[in-house]
Design an enzyme around this catalytic site. Structure first.
Site, PDB file in Angstrom:
ATOM      1  N   HIS A 226     -35.522 -19.116   8.599  1.00 39.21           N
ATOM      2  CA  HIS A 226     -36.542 -20.045   9.040  1.00 39.21           C
ATOM      3  C   HIS A 226     -36.969 -20.925   7.868  1.00 39.21           C
ATOM      4  O   HIS A 226     -37.245 -20.418   6.780  1.00 39.21           O
ATOM      5  CB  HIS A 226     -37.762 -19.284   9.584  1.00 39.21           C
ATOM      6  CG  HIS A 226     -38.855 -20.173  10.103  1.00 39.21           C
ATOM      7  ND1 HIS A 226     -40.173 -20.024   9.753  1.00 39.21           N
ATOM      8  CD2 HIS A 226     -38.816 -21.234  10.954  1.00 39.21           C
ATOM      9  CE1 HIS A 226     -40.905 -20.948  10.369  1.00 39.21           C
ATOM     10  NE2 HIS A 226     -40.103 -21.694  11.105  1.00 39.21           N
ATOM     11  N   SER A 227     -36.982 -22.234   8.106  1.00 43.49           N
ATOM     12  CA  SER A 227     -37.659 -23.192   7.234  1.00 43.49           C
ATOM     13  C   SER A 227     -37.162 -23.132   5.796  1.00 43.49           C
ATOM     14  O   SER A 227     -35.976 -23.351   5.540  1.00 43.49           O
ATOM     15  CB  SER A 227     -39.163 -22.920   7.340  1.00 43.49           C
ATOM     16  OG  SER A 227     -39.891 -23.996   6.834  1.00 43.49           O
ATOM     17  N   GLN A 228     -38.041 -22.802   4.852  1.00 45.01           N
ATOM     18  CA  GLN A 228     -37.668 -22.739   3.431  1.00 45.01           C
ATOM     19  C   GLN A 228     -36.396 -21.936   3.217  1.00 45.01           C
ATOM     20  O   GLN A 228     -35.594 -22.234   2.319  1.00 45.01           O
ATOM     21  CB  GLN A 228     -38.814 -22.083   2.638  1.00 45.01           C
ATOM     22  CG  GLN A 228     -38.536 -21.917   1.159  1.00 45.01           C
ATOM     23  CD  GLN A 228     -39.496 -20.931   0.505  1.00 45.01           C
ATOM     24  OE1 GLN A 228     -39.850 -19.908   1.080  1.00 45.01           O
ATOM     25  NE2 GLN A 228     -39.949 -21.261  -0.685  1.00 45.01           N
ATOM     26  N   GLY A 230     -33.842 -21.904   4.903  1.00 44.72           N
ATOM     27  CA  GLY A 230     -32.635 -22.603   5.331  1.00 44.72           C
ATOM     28  C   GLY A 230     -31.645 -22.747   4.183  1.00 44.72           C
ATOM     29  O   GLY A 230     -30.479 -22.345   4.280  1.00 44.72           O
TER      30      GLY A 230
END
Ligand SMILES: *[C@@H]1O[C@H](CO)[C@@H](O)[C@H](O)[C@H]1NC(C)=O
Ligand SMILES: *[C@@H]1O[C@H](CO)[C@@H](O)[C@H](O)[C@H]1NC(C)=O
Ligand SMILES: *[C@@H]1O[C@H](CO)[C@@H](O)[C@H](O)[C@H]1NC(C)=O
Ligand SMILES: *[C@@H]1O[C@H](CO)[C@@H](O)[C@H](O)[C@H]1NC(C)=O
Ligand SMILES: *[C@@H]1O[C@H](CO)[C@@H](O)[C@H](O)[C@H]1NC(C)=O
Length: 391
Positions: A226-228, A230
């Site tokens: 998720h998010s960071q 990635g």
């Protein structure tokens, strides 16, 4: 002695009495699929990676001031279902300021993705990133920060009230008002925010190393970031292309190469989808000269133009060895640019698919898709993709 045994008998009677009415004693495991409140059968944890360093903590008392410390080790929690029915375990890698609690249950107390996937028969691994949560850091380090409540409201829970990007007004799925003090779901989410390492290269290196060490220990897995995380997931896949069997990257840090205008803490990913090196063919030794790019026009209203390679594009030879899905919400800030990450990967020869939630009929989500009202519907889309890829 007698007193103790009476207590023991009373305790076991109590356990039995509690267990029987729930109908779980002697019930075949498969029938627990939908109804069991405890979807896992076995839970364990371990640490992986880490190294010893000699350091000083000037603020510490006389016993602790200096010596040898372990740093950069990774906390890993393993949940095993009653019946393992899937070939590969799922490995969940949370984003900035979060920990592994992200996947356990939602902030308003509903079932989390960990339980959902345990019910589908997966072994589930949950981590706390290095220097985060239960993965220790040396406390004298000033390069850590916690996001304030205002940041959480602006970028995640009440984005529709700020309208910092064109899609933000479409947000409807947060399970509450999204405001501190009056929304128990917000307060529960905010209470779970912890310090994050602000040094992007240090954080990416730590996560990559820990991810590779973890896969070496547990074997092949499907990675969900998720998010960071990635960029960390792409880096782990580049390090261990034979052990990452598939990667679902939910709103990954991005977009490729350039930091966009309206995001939270976006950083230039000079290697395309990472800040640290990944393998290309022909070889790239310096991305500033080895990756020739141009910025294209936006494909629609409200999205940025993508940075792409000039043809002939260099191939991401390691990431091309397994399928990748990029998942994007309708209203979150990633709606502006995630399509560019999928495009960068595809152009570089990767089997990358963009799972754009509104195009799949799933509306109103922001960045934390696995916490919002329709979280299990979205988990189902992840499960469908894994099955479609034959994993
Ligand atoms: C568990 O539930 C899921 C979703 O309803 C279903 O696809 C799966 O086949 C079930 N597994 C068992 C063992 O019943
Ligand atoms: C820490 O210092 C001790 C004593 O000088 C030394 O023996 C040891 O090798 C050092 N450890 C590391 C990890 O540098
Ligand atoms: C503190 O952080 C800096 C920069 O992120 C890093 O280089 C250094 O090793 C860290 N120090 C300790 C003691 O962990
Ligand atoms: C970030 O961390 C890296 C690796 O630990 C270090 O080389 C670099 O100097 C740090 N950058 C800053 C701005 O502290
Ligand atoms: C970023 O913002 C500046 C100033 O608002 C604007 O001129 C520029 O076109 C924007 N760039 C992108 C890629 O949207």
């Amino acid at each position: 002695m007698l007193f103790l045994s009476i207590i023991c008998v009373l305790l076991s009677l109590k356990t039995l009495a509690l267990a029987l009415p729930l109908g779980q004693v002697g019930t075949p495991a498969s029938s627990l699929n939908q109804s069991s409140p405890e979807a896992f059968a076995k839970r364990s944890y371990f640490y992986i990676g880490g190294r010893y360093i000699n350091a000083t903590q000037p603020q510490a008392g006389k016993y602790y001031t200096s010596g040898t410390y372990m740093v950069d080790q990774l906390y890993v929690e393993r949940l095993e279902p009653q019946n393992i029915q899937q070939k590969y375990p799922l490995l969940f890698w949370h984003g900035a300021a979060q920990t592994g609690t992200n996947w356990l249950n939602t902030p308003d107390g509903r079932e989390g993705w960990a339980s959902y996937f345990l019910r589908q028969g997966y072994v589930v691994y949950i981590i706390d990133q290095p220097q985060r949560g239960r993965s220790p850091w040396l406390p004298d380090n000033s390069s850590f920060a916690i996001p304030p409540t205002q940041y959480i409201e602006t970028y995640f829970t009440t984005i529709q009230d700020f309208n910092l990007w064109p899609q933000a007004h479409l947000h409807t799925q947060w399970p509450g008002t999204g405001l501190p003090g009056s929304d128990p779901a917000f307060d529960a989410l905010y209470a779970s925010q912890v310090q994050l390492q602000l040094n992007v290269t240090e954080s990416e290196a730590n996560n990559r190393n820990a991810g590779a060490a973890l896969l070496d220990r547990i074997g092949p897995a499907i990675l969900i970031t998720h998010s960071q995380a990635g960029a960390y997931g792409f880096g782990i896949g580049d390090e261990r292309p034979n052990l990452v069997k598939g990667l679902i990257s939910i709103e990954p840090s991005g977009p490729p190469i350039a930091a966009p205008n309206t995001t939270a803490g976006a950083t230039p990913q000079v290697w395309g989808v990472t800040t640290l090196p990944v393998a290309y063919e022909p070889t790239v030794s310096d991305p500033a000269t080895g990756l020739k790019t141009e910025v294209q026009s936006p494909i629609a209203e409200g999205v940025v133009g993508c940075t792409v390679q000039l043809e002939p594009a260099k191939r991401m030879v390691n990431l091309a060895q397994f399928p990748i899905a990029i998942m994007t919400s309708e209203a979150g800030y990633h709606a502006q640019y995630d399509y560019c990450t999928a495009a960068w990967l595809s152009q570089a020869g990767v089997d990358a698919e963009w799972l754009n939630l509104p195009a799949l009929g799933v509306h109103g989500n922001s960045h934390f898709v696995f916490m919002e009202k329709n979280s299990l519907e979205i988990a189902g889309l992840v499960q469908n993709w894994i099955q479609k890829k034959g994993l």
